[in-house]
Motif scaffolding. Structure first.
Motif, PDB file in Angstrom:
ATOM      1  N   GLN A  30       0.846  -1.188   0.000  1.00 47.39           N
ATOM      2  CA  GLN A  30       0.000   0.000   0.000  1.00 47.39           C
ATOM      3  C   GLN A  30       0.888   1.246   0.000  1.00 47.39           C
ATOM      4  O   GLN A  30       1.928   1.289   0.665  1.00 47.39           O
ATOM      5  CB  GLN A  30      -0.920   0.030   1.208  1.00 47.39           C
ATOM      6  N   ILE A  31       0.472   2.234  -0.772  1.00 52.09           N
ATOM      7  CA  ILE A  31       1.242   3.467  -0.942  1.00 52.09           C
ATOM      8  C   ILE A  31       0.369   4.665  -0.581  1.00 52.09           C
ATOM      9  O   ILE A  31      -0.792   4.747  -0.996  1.00 52.09           O
ATOM     10  CB  ILE A  31       1.703   3.617  -2.410  1.00 52.09           C
ATOM     11  N   GLN A  32       0.943   5.585   0.181  1.00 54.35           N
ATOM     12  CA  GLN A  32       0.317   6.885   0.364  1.00 54.35           C
ATOM     13  C   GLN A  32       0.730   7.761  -0.816  1.00 54.35           C
ATOM     14  O   GLN A  32       1.907   8.090  -0.976  1.00 54.35           O
ATOM     15  CB  GLN A  32       0.763   7.532   1.674  1.00 54.35           C
ATOM     16  N   VAL A  33      -0.219   8.113  -1.677  1.00 61.63           N
ATOM     17  CA  VAL A  33       0.094   8.854  -2.901  1.00 61.63           C
ATOM     18  C   VAL A  33       0.380  10.314  -2.556  1.00 61.63           C
ATOM     19  O   VAL A  33      -0.385  10.967  -1.848  1.00 61.63           O
ATOM     20  CB  VAL A  33      -1.065   8.758  -3.913  1.00 61.63           C
ATOM     21  N   ARG A  68       4.716   7.356  -0.773  1.00 60.20           N
ATOM     22  CA  ARG A  68       5.525   6.746   0.280  1.00 60.20           C
ATOM     23  C   ARG A  68       4.891   5.430   0.694  1.00 60.20           C
ATOM     24  O   ARG A  68       3.696   5.371   1.016  1.00 60.20           O
ATOM     25  CB  ARG A  68       5.654   7.688   1.470  1.00 60.20           C
ATOM     26  N   GLY A  69       5.705   4.377   0.653  1.00 61.88           N
ATOM     27  CA  GLY A  69       5.205   3.057   0.956  1.00 61.88           C
ATOM     28  C   GLY A  69       5.103   2.793   2.442  1.00 61.88           C
ATOM     29  O   GLY A  69       5.579   3.573   3.278  1.00 61.88           O
ATOM     30  N   SER A  70       4.499   1.660   2.775  1.00 59.60           N
ATOM     31  CA  SER A  70       4.383   1.269   4.178  1.00 59.60           C
ATOM     32  C   SER A  70       5.746   0.984   4.796  1.00 59.60           C
ATOM     33  O   SER A  70       5.874   0.903   6.018  1.00 59.60           O
ATOM     34  CB  SER A  70       3.477   0.037   4.291  1.00 59.60           C
ATOM     35  N   LEU A  74      10.279   6.435  -0.320  1.00 62.27           N
ATOM     36  CA  LEU A  74       9.654   7.203  -1.392  1.00 62.27           C
ATOM     37  C   LEU A  74       9.839   6.431  -2.693  1.00 62.27           C
ATOM     38  O   LEU A  74      10.945   5.970  -2.988  1.00 62.27           O
ATOM     39  CB  LEU A  74      10.304   8.585  -1.487  1.00 62.27           C
ATOM     40  N   ARG A  75       8.759   6.298  -3.465  1.00 68.52           N
ATOM     41  CA  ARG A  75       8.824   5.483  -4.682  1.00 68.52           C
ATOM     42  C   ARG A  75       8.113   6.171  -5.851  1.00 68.52           C
ATOM     43  O   ARG A  75       7.110   6.864  -5.665  1.00 68.52           O
ATOM     44  CB  ARG A  75       8.149   4.123  -4.462  1.00 68.52           C
ATOM     45  N   TYR A  76       8.665   5.953  -7.046  1.00 66.48           N
ATOM     46  CA  TYR A  76       7.927   6.206  -8.283  1.00 66.48           C
ATOM     47  C   TYR A  76       7.395   4.866  -8.755  1.00 66.48           C
ATOM     48  O   TYR A  76       8.116   3.858  -8.740  1.00 66.48           O
ATOM     49  CB  TYR A  76       8.829   6.807  -9.373  1.00 66.48           C
ATOM     50  N   ASP A 104      15.147  13.468  -0.950  1.00 70.84           N
ATOM     51  CA  ASP A 104      15.154  14.911  -1.156  1.00 70.84           C
ATOM     52  C   ASP A 104      14.619  15.332  -2.523  1.00 70.84           C
ATOM     53  O   ASP A 104      14.654  16.507  -2.872  1.00 70.84           O
ATOM     54  CB  ASP A 104      16.566  15.469  -0.962  1.00 70.84           C
ATOM     55  N   CYS A 105      14.126  14.373  -3.326  1.00 73.62           N
ATOM     56  CA  CYS A 105      13.610  14.754  -4.650  1.00 73.62           C
ATOM     57  C   CYS A 105      12.190  15.319  -4.524  1.00 73.62           C
ATOM     58  O   CYS A 105      11.498  15.087  -3.535  1.00 73.62           O
ATOM     59  CB  CYS A 105      13.666  13.583  -5.620  1.00 73.62           C
ATOM     60  N   ASP A 106      11.781  16.046  -5.538  1.00 73.37           N
ATOM     61  CA  ASP A 106      10.477  16.708  -5.557  1.00 73.37           C
ATOM     62  C   ASP A 106       9.435  15.752  -6.156  1.00 73.37           C
ATOM     63  O   ASP A 106       9.471  15.467  -7.353  1.00 73.37           O
ATOM     64  CB  ASP A 106      10.568  17.986  -6.396  1.00 73.37           C
ATOM     65  N   PRO A 107       8.479  15.250  -5.357  1.00 76.18           N
ATOM     66  CA  PRO A 107       7.489  14.304  -5.886  1.00 76.18           C
ATOM     67  C   PRO A 107       6.685  14.867  -7.054  1.00 76.18           C
ATOM     68  O   PRO A 107       6.361  14.141  -8.003  1.00 76.18           O
ATOM     69  CB  PRO A 107       6.589  14.022  -4.672  1.00 76.18           C
TER      70      PRO A 107
END
Length: 320
Positions: A30-33, A68-70, A74-76, A104-107
């Protein structure tokens, strides 16, 4: 949770409550978008008009995103067939369809840039038979970009130069945007359909075609007519269909010149090849190598922004 839900194909999604998706299969998470881009591909898939469309309505819009995953990372991620859409507060991803990002990247930048950048990046790195995948574009190659004034086309100008093209001729219809392309790396510009296009592009080695349709055929004929040596290889990469999905290419074009026409997209390039390319593309984007316009909007504005043709320039990115 809130999500952008498409109730009927061809209609804009509605912002409403739906049940939260749960990770139940091995390899899911599960990912928090945090950010999800509104791409041409996203609209096409939602309308059922794209060959990779996932299914029938109702469904959650969106095909990629940053979250951001459980596990806290941070993931694309890109959603495969059967996976829920990305324009929601939370979604479920298959881990092997994602890559970890620097914290530190910009989502918003990544979510807005990855999809339009992938079109030309994957085509040049994976589809050209004269190049080996994952090696830089051979120095000295001359590239023509058809449809260079759109978001993907503007990135294609920069990516071709970044990968080593010596010349990039940009063709498009929007005069103001065309005039801005030399600052992004174009060594020449021409109005799409202009009489001089064939002459200016007569010696190119590669065409990145975001246009296709009848316009593609007319441009191809103009180039071949002006070409001094028809045995000189010409790789024509079909990456988009802004002018139509059918291009009636006469057989004589293929017999009378060393012309190779191929597509670049989901299926033409394997998922494994794409995943192998993504980390370097992400790093390049995160470093700010490419100039691109992204515009963050709250997901609650999805219905208004979905088909706003009068909106300012820039790729829309929804933030739940």
């Amino acid at each position: 949770m809130k999500a952008a839900v498409i109730s009927s194909s061809g209609q804009a999604p509605h912002y409403r409550d739906i049940d939260e998706p749960l990770a139940v299969k091995p390899g899911e998470m599960q990912i928090q978008v945090l950010a999800a881009g509104l791409h041409h591909l996203t609209r096409g898939m939602a309308a059922g008009a794209h060959y990779s469309s996932r299914g029938h309505a109702p469904l959650v819009a969106g095909m990629d995103g940053v979250g951001r995953g459980s596990d806290g990372k941070l993931r694309y991620f890109v959603q495969g067939p059967g996976q829920p859409g990305t324009m929601a507060e939370r979604t479920v991803i298959e881990l092997h369809h994602s890559i970890t990002l620097p914290d530190d990247c910009d989502p918003v930048l990544i979510a807005g840039t990855m999809n339009p950048a992938m079109a030309s990046w994957m085509a040049l790195r994976c589809r050209l038979p004269s190049f080996r995948a994952r090696l830089p574009l051979q120095r000295g190659k001359r590239v023509l970009i058809l449809g260079a004034t759109g978001c993907s086309g503007r990135l294609a100008v920069q990516i071709a130069r970044h990968l080593g093209a010596s010349q990039v001729l940009a063709a498009g219809r929007n005069a103001a945007r065309l005039a801005a392309l030399p600052a992004l790396g174009a060594t020449g510009t021409v109005t799409l359909g202009a009489a001089e296009l064939g002459h200016l592009a007569s010696e190119v080695d590669v065409v990145l075609d975001f246009v296709w349709g009848e316009c593609c055929v007319r441009t191809m004929e103009a180039i071949l007519r002006q070409r001094s040596n028809r045995s000189q290889p010409l790789d024509w990469l079909h990456v988009g269909s802004m002018a139509g999905d059918v291009a009636p290419i006469p057989g004589a074009f293929l017999r009378s010149a060393r012309l190779q026409v191929m597509g670049s997209g989901l299926g033409a390039i394997s998922g494994r090849e794409m995943l192998a390319e993504l980390p370097e593309l992400v790093r390049t984007i995160a470093r700010g190598t490419f100039k691109t316009e992204v515009r963050a909007l709250p997901l609650s504005e999805v219905e208004r922004a979905w088909s706003d043709d009068d909106a300012p320039a820039g790729r829309i990115v929804f933030t739940p």
